[in-house]
Design an enzyme around this catalytic site. Structure first.
Site, PDB file in Angstrom:
ATOM      1  N   SER A  64       0.820  -1.216   0.000  1.00 57.55           N
ATOM      2  CA  SER A  64       0.000   0.000   0.000  1.00 57.55           C
ATOM      3  C   SER A  64       0.854   1.267   0.000  1.00 57.55           C
ATOM      4  O   SER A  64       0.412   2.314  -0.465  1.00 57.55           O
ATOM      5  CB  SER A  64      -0.960  -0.003   1.186  1.00 57.55           C
ATOM      6  OG  SER A  64      -0.251  -0.073   2.398  1.00 57.55           O
ATOM      7  N   ASN A  76       1.794  -4.357 -14.591  1.00 62.38           N
ATOM      8  CA  ASN A  76       0.756  -5.350 -14.891  1.00 62.38           C
ATOM      9  C   ASN A  76      -0.316  -5.384 -13.807  1.00 62.38           C
ATOM     10  O   ASN A  76      -1.079  -6.330 -13.723  1.00 62.38           O
ATOM     11  CB  ASN A  76       1.363  -6.736 -15.118  1.00 62.38           C
ATOM     12  CG  ASN A  76       2.205  -7.220 -13.961  1.00 62.38           C
ATOM     13  OD1 ASN A  76       2.432  -6.502 -12.984  1.00 62.38           O
ATOM     14  ND2 ASN A  76       2.690  -8.443 -14.045  1.00 62.38           N
ATOM     15  N   ASP A  82       2.465 -18.437 -12.288  1.00 61.84           N
ATOM     16  CA  ASP A  82       1.850 -19.760 -12.250  1.00 61.84           C
ATOM     17  C   ASP A  82       2.862 -20.808 -11.797  1.00 61.84           C
ATOM     18  O   ASP A  82       4.064 -20.555 -11.731  1.00 61.84           O
ATOM     19  CB  ASP A  82       1.196 -20.127 -13.586  1.00 61.84           C
ATOM     20  CG  ASP A  82       2.178 -20.301 -14.724  1.00 61.84           C
ATOM     21  OD1 ASP A  82       3.212 -20.976 -14.551  1.00 61.84           O
ATOM     22  OD2 ASP A  82       1.900 -19.785 -15.820  1.00 61.84           O
ATOM     23  N   TYR A  85       6.392 -21.672 -13.414  1.00 60.36           N
ATOM     24  CA  TYR A  85       7.562 -20.790 -13.291  1.00 60.36           C
ATOM     25  C   TYR A  85       8.284 -21.163 -12.005  1.00 60.36           C
ATOM     26  O   TYR A  85       8.200 -20.478 -10.989  1.00 60.36           O
ATOM     27  CB  TYR A  85       7.104 -19.322 -13.286  1.00 60.36           C
ATOM     28  CG  TYR A  85       8.237 -18.332 -13.466  1.00 60.36           C
ATOM     29  CD1 TYR A  85       8.906 -18.225 -14.678  1.00 60.36           C
ATOM     30  CD2 TYR A  85       8.628 -17.503 -12.429  1.00 60.36           C
ATOM     31  CE1 TYR A  85       9.928 -17.311 -14.862  1.00 60.36           C
ATOM     32  CE2 TYR A  85       9.652 -16.582 -12.595  1.00 60.36           C
ATOM     33  CZ  TYR A  85      10.299 -16.496 -13.812  1.00 60.36           C
ATOM     34  OH  TYR A  85      11.324 -15.582 -13.983  1.00 60.36           O
TER      35      TYR A  85
END
Length: 144
Positions: A64, A76, A82, A85
């Site tokens: 934050s 992104n 996933d 990787y």
């Protein structure tokens, strides 16, 4: 309790820790000092590779305070790592865009992650109409 195999690329990196009862998000740190100029894009290395449990993925988001402290945006919005990787050299990185000149120092906490179960297999069933009431707006407010 799930076990995650982790590799640290730098022995001087502060180790990850799960703080029970505080939050189920785990902070990630920059593994090297990175200088960015306003308008520049870089991948900030996070110094870890992990082998997630089967059926899980990691969601990586800024902390934050990241924008306030560093003026960087994760490009992104939410990174998804996933389970494939998971190689020995698959270091996690945070793609960022600098809105001002800034420096992220080694071991600064800049993002956080949590692991989530993969989405189950689903089937879409086409219908002419849905049985729910039309709220007539956007989001949860119902206001146009």
């Amino acid at each position: 309790m799930e076990e995650i195999k982790i590799k640290y690329f730098d022995p001087d990196m502060q180790k990850l820790e799960y703080i029970d009862g505080k939050s189920d998000w785990i902070d990630l740190r920059a593994s090297e000092t990175v200088e960015l100029k306003k308008g520049e894009f870089k991948l900030i290395p996070l110094g870890v590779a992990m082998e997630l449990p089967a059926g899980y993925e990691a969601h990586v988001v800024p902390r934050s305070s990241t924008f306030k402290n560093y003026g960087i945006l994760q490009t992104n919005s939410c990174g998804v790592i996933d389970g494939s990787y998971c190689g020995d050299q698959d270091m996690w990185k945070m793609p960022v865009y600098a809105t001002r000149d800034t420096v992220v120092n080694k071991n600064d906490r800049i993002c956080q992650f949590r692991i989530m179960a993969n989405q189950p297999e689903i089937i879409f069933k086409e219908k002419s109409f849905l049985s729910n009431e039309d709220r007539g707006g956007f989001g949860t407010t119902g206001v146009k």
